[in-house]
Design a protein around this motif. Sequence first.
Motif, PDB file in Angstrom:
ATOM      1  N   LEU A   1       6.233  27.053 -13.129  1.00 22.21           N
ATOM      2  CA  LEU A   1       5.676  25.719 -13.336  1.00 22.21           C
ATOM      3  C   LEU A   1       6.175  24.764 -12.247  1.00 22.21           C
ATOM      4  CD1 LEU A   1       6.277  25.378 -17.203  1.00 22.21           C
ATOM      5  CD2 LEU A   1       4.280  26.321 -16.014  1.00 22.21           C
ATOM      6  N   TYR A   2       5.475  23.642 -12.110  1.00 21.82           N
ATOM      7  CA  TYR A   2       5.875  22.614 -11.131  1.00 21.82           C
ATOM      8  C   TYR A   2       5.747  21.260 -11.815  1.00 21.82           C
ATOM      9  CZ  TYR A   2       6.537  20.914  -6.363  1.00 21.82           C
ATOM     10  OH  TYR A   2       7.050  20.347  -5.234  1.00 21.82           O
ATOM     11  N   TYR A   3       6.833  20.485 -11.754  1.00 21.27           N
ATOM     12  CA  TYR A   3       6.855  19.210 -12.468  1.00 21.27           C
ATOM     13  C   TYR A   3       7.774  18.234 -11.735  1.00 21.27           C
ATOM     14  CZ  TYR A   3       7.779  15.851 -16.215  1.00 21.27           C
ATOM     15  OH  TYR A   3       7.916  14.698 -16.937  1.00 21.27           O
ATOM     16  N   GLU A   4       7.277  17.063 -11.440  1.00 19.39           N
ATOM     17  CA  GLU A   4       8.029  16.022 -10.736  1.00 19.39           C
ATOM     18  C   GLU A   4       8.697  16.559  -9.468  1.00 19.39           C
ATOM     19  OE1 GLU A   4      10.493  13.866 -13.681  1.00 19.39           O
ATOM     20  OE2 GLU A   4       9.026  12.277 -13.267  1.00 19.39           O
ATOM     21  N   GLY A   5       7.946  17.376  -8.711  1.00 20.64           N
ATOM     22  CA  GLY A   5       8.445  17.856  -7.424  1.00 20.64           C
ATOM     23  C   GLY A   5       9.451  18.981  -7.524  1.00 20.64           C
ATOM     24  N   ASN A   6       9.637  19.547  -8.719  1.00 20.01           N
ATOM     25  CA  ASN A   6      10.594  20.644  -8.884  1.00 20.01           C
ATOM     26  C   ASN A   6       9.938  21.815  -9.607  1.00 20.01           C
ATOM     27  OD1 ASN A   6      13.088  19.372  -7.885  1.00 20.01           O
ATOM     28  ND2 ASN A   6      12.773  17.988  -9.623  1.00 20.01           N
ATOM     29  N   TYR A   7      10.463  23.013  -9.306  1.00 23.03           N
ATOM     30  CA  TYR A   7      10.023  24.179 -10.051  1.00 23.03           C
ATOM     31  C   TYR A   7      10.652  24.138 -11.435  1.00 23.03           C
ATOM     32  CZ  TYR A   7       8.252  25.996  -5.689  1.00 23.03           C
ATOM     33  OH  TYR A   7       7.537  26.155  -4.529  1.00 23.03           O
ATOM     34  N   ALA A   8       9.944  24.688 -12.382  1.00 23.27           N
ATOM     35  CA  ALA A   8      10.441  24.714 -13.767  1.00 23.27           C
ATOM     36  C   ALA A   8       9.890  25.956 -14.439  1.00 23.27           C
ATOM     37  CB  ALA A   8       9.948  23.459 -14.504  1.00 23.27           C
ATOM     38  N   CYS A   9      10.463  26.293 -15.583  1.00 27.27           N
ATOM     39  CA  CYS A   9       9.832  27.346 -16.385  1.00 27.27           C
ATOM     40  C   CYS A   9       9.978  26.994 -17.853  1.00 27.27           C
ATOM     41  CB  CYS A   9      10.358  28.727 -16.040  1.00 27.27           C
ATOM     42  SG  CYS A   9      12.095  28.951 -16.253  1.00 27.27           S
ATOM     43  N   LEU A  10       9.201  27.651 -18.651  1.00 27.50           N
ATOM     44  CA  LEU A  10       9.208  27.365 -20.081  1.00 27.50           C
ATOM     45  C   LEU A  10      10.569  27.734 -20.661  1.00 27.50           C
ATOM     46  CD1 LEU A  10       5.723  28.862 -21.024  1.00 27.50           C
ATOM     47  CD2 LEU A  10       6.326  26.431 -20.873  1.00 27.50           C
ATOM     48  N   PRO A  11      11.025  27.005 -21.667  1.00 29.42           N
ATOM     49  CA  PRO A  11      12.303  27.359 -22.273  1.00 29.42           C
ATOM     50  C   PRO A  11      12.217  28.724 -22.949  1.00 29.42           C
ATOM     51  CG  PRO A  11      11.217  25.628 -23.519  1.00 29.42           C
ATOM     52  CD  PRO A  11      10.378  25.866 -22.311  1.00 29.42           C
ATOM     53  N   GLY A  12      13.341  29.370 -23.055  1.00 34.26           N
ATOM     54  CA  GLY A  12      13.363  30.688 -23.681  1.00 34.26           C
ATOM     55  C   GLY A  12      14.342  31.558 -22.941  1.00 34.26           C
ATOM     56  N   GLU A  13      14.244  32.837 -23.204  1.00 35.10           N
ATOM     57  CA  GLU A  13      15.156  33.774 -22.542  1.00 35.10           C
ATOM     58  C   GLU A  13      14.917  33.744 -21.040  1.00 35.10           C
ATOM     59  OE1 GLU A  13      14.974  37.799 -24.047  1.00 35.10           O
ATOM     60  OE2 GLU A  13      14.623  36.937 -26.029  1.00 35.10           O
ATOM     61  N   SER A  14      15.972  33.838 -20.256  1.00 36.37           N
ATOM     62  CA  SER A  14      15.781  33.861 -18.808  1.00 36.37           C
ATOM     63  C   SER A  14      15.261  35.230 -18.402  1.00 36.37           C
ATOM     64  CB  SER A  14      17.086  33.561 -18.088  1.00 36.37           C
ATOM     65  OG  SER A  14      18.014  34.526 -18.439  1.00 36.37           O
TER      66      SER A  14
ATOM     67  N   ILE B   1       0.847  -1.200   0.000  1.00 34.90           N
ATOM     68  CA  ILE B   1       0.000   0.000   0.000  1.00 34.90           C
ATOM     69  C   ILE B   1       0.883   1.251   0.000  1.00 34.90           C
ATOM     70  CG2 ILE B   1      -1.686   1.335   1.358  1.00 34.90           C
ATOM     71  CD1 ILE B   1      -2.815  -1.405   2.259  1.00 34.90           C
ATOM     72  N   ASP B   2       1.948   1.223   0.852  1.00 34.50           N
ATOM     73  CA  ASP B   2       2.864   2.376   0.891  1.00 34.50           C
ATOM     74  C   ASP B   2       3.482   2.600  -0.486  1.00 34.50           C
ATOM     75  OD1 ASP B   2       2.285   2.784   3.486  1.00 34.50           O
ATOM     76  OD2 ASP B   2       4.121   1.920   4.297  1.00 34.50           O
ATOM     77  N   ASN B   3       3.866   1.504  -1.134  1.00 40.69           N
ATOM     78  CA  ASN B   3       4.447   1.609  -2.477  1.00 40.69           C
ATOM     79  C   ASN B   3       3.464   2.234  -3.457  1.00 40.69           C
ATOM     80  OD1 ASN B   3       6.800   0.507  -1.646  1.00 40.69           O
ATOM     81  ND2 ASN B   3       6.388  -1.550  -2.440  1.00 40.69           N
ATOM     82  N   GLN B   4       2.192   1.834  -3.321  1.00 40.45           N
ATOM     83  CA  GLN B   4       1.167   2.375  -4.218  1.00 40.45           C
ATOM     84  C   GLN B   4       0.991   3.876  -3.984  1.00 40.45           C
ATOM     85  OE1 GLN B   4      -1.082   0.735  -6.695  1.00 40.45           O
ATOM     86  NE2 GLN B   4       0.897  -0.280  -6.599  1.00 40.45           N
TER      87      GLN B   4
ATOM     88  N   ARG C   1       1.896   9.485  -5.797  1.00 38.67           N
ATOM     89  CA  ARG C   1       2.488  10.840  -5.693  1.00 38.67           C
ATOM     90  C   ARG C   1       3.486  11.080  -6.815  1.00 38.67           C
ATOM     91  NH1 ARG C   1       3.609  12.980   0.319  1.00 38.67           N
ATOM     92  NH2 ARG C   1       3.982  14.835  -0.893  1.00 38.67           N
ATOM     93  N   ARG C   2       4.343  10.068  -7.002  1.00 39.38           N
ATOM     94  CA  ARG C   2       5.449  10.236  -7.954  1.00 39.38           C
ATOM     95  C   ARG C   2       4.908  10.378  -9.380  1.00 39.38           C
ATOM     96  NH1 ARG C   2       8.759   6.675 -10.430  1.00 39.38           N
ATOM     97  NH2 ARG C   2       7.715   4.936  -9.425  1.00 39.38           N
ATOM     98  N   LEU C   3       3.986   9.483  -9.740  1.00 35.90           N
ATOM     99  CA  LEU C   3       3.488   9.526 -11.117  1.00 35.90           C
ATOM    100  C   LEU C   3       2.559  10.708 -11.354  1.00 35.90           C
ATOM    101  CD1 LEU C   3       4.804   6.700 -11.046  1.00 35.90           C
ATOM    102  CD2 LEU C   3       3.125   6.037 -12.753  1.00 35.90           C
ATOM    103  N   PHE C   4       1.846  11.141 -10.282  1.00 39.98           N
ATOM    104  CA  PHE C   4       0.994  12.316 -10.462  1.00 39.98           C
ATOM    105  C   PHE C   4       1.832  13.564 -10.684  1.00 39.98           C
ATOM    106  CE2 PHE C   4      -2.870  14.590 -10.522  1.00 39.98           C
ATOM    107  CZ  PHE C   4      -3.826  13.624 -10.749  1.00 39.98           C
ATOM    108  N   GLY C   5       3.081  13.517 -10.173  1.00 42.09           N
ATOM    109  CA  GLY C   5       4.004  14.631 -10.389  1.00 42.09           C
ATOM    110  C   GLY C   5       4.354  14.823 -11.851  1.00 42.09           C
ATOM    111  N   ARG C   6       3.993  13.845 -12.677  1.00 47.41           N
ATOM    112  CA  ARG C   6       4.238  13.971 -14.123  1.00 47.41           C
ATOM    113  C   ARG C   6       3.182  14.853 -14.795  1.00 47.41           C
ATOM    114  NH1 ARG C   6       5.891   7.630 -15.164  1.00 47.41           N
ATOM    115  NH2 ARG C   6       7.622   7.679 -13.695  1.00 47.41           N
TER     116      ARG C   6
END
Length: 164
Positions: A150-163, A5-8, A13-18
């Motif tokens: 943005l938030y993806y797989e437990g990390n912040y992210a942003c769209l590619p492009g100029e910083s 159950i813990d594994n599930q 959590r992990r797969l929903f992070g996708r």
Amino acid sequence: MQMAIDNQRQAFRRLFGRFATGVAVVLTAENGATEGLTVNSLTSLSLEPMMLLFCARSESRSAKAILKTARFSVNILSASQQHVSRHFAGARAGGLSVAWDTHGAWVSIPDANATFLCEVDCVHPGGDHTIIVGRVEKILGPEYPTRPLLYYEGNYACLPGESI
Ligand SMILES: Cc1cc2nc3c(=O)[nH]c(=O)nc-3n(C[C@H](O)[C@H](O)[C@H](O)COP(=O)(O)O)c2cc1C
């Protein structure tokens, strides 16, 4: 058996992070004190009337304040506001040097990509979370957004492009 159950749960959590999302901060003001939490469970719900929802842990301190005031703002963050997201997802230690915008009884985060001022419409139980539905009373935002946080797989992210 417990292990399975813990594994599930871990897999859930992990797969929903996708499921990549934006990031928003929900705020309310109670007796001059601002309470809020970072959310990525934000969903638009209805256009007529305009409604949105987010989910908060049933034990959430901010959700309790929101239900007490029956009013909240939803602030969609830009990539430059990662520190604001971290603040409202963390221990709130050390304060945050933000001068809130005020709109009557609402407070909001300045320079958000969009802000929705809401009244609580209804609340539904959802396992260990509470679904809070808001009626949108007012919409604010710049004409052109800056790049979103943005938030993806437990990390912040942003769209590619100029910083930024
Ligand atoms: C990107 C991100 C999204 C989050 N989304 C939610 C959410 O949708 N619902 C929730 O209850 N907590 C969410 N959290 C966790 C809360 O922001 C965090 O637990 C916060 O401290 C809760 O504060 P509270 O005790 O005042 O509710 C999220 C955290 C991060 C970093």
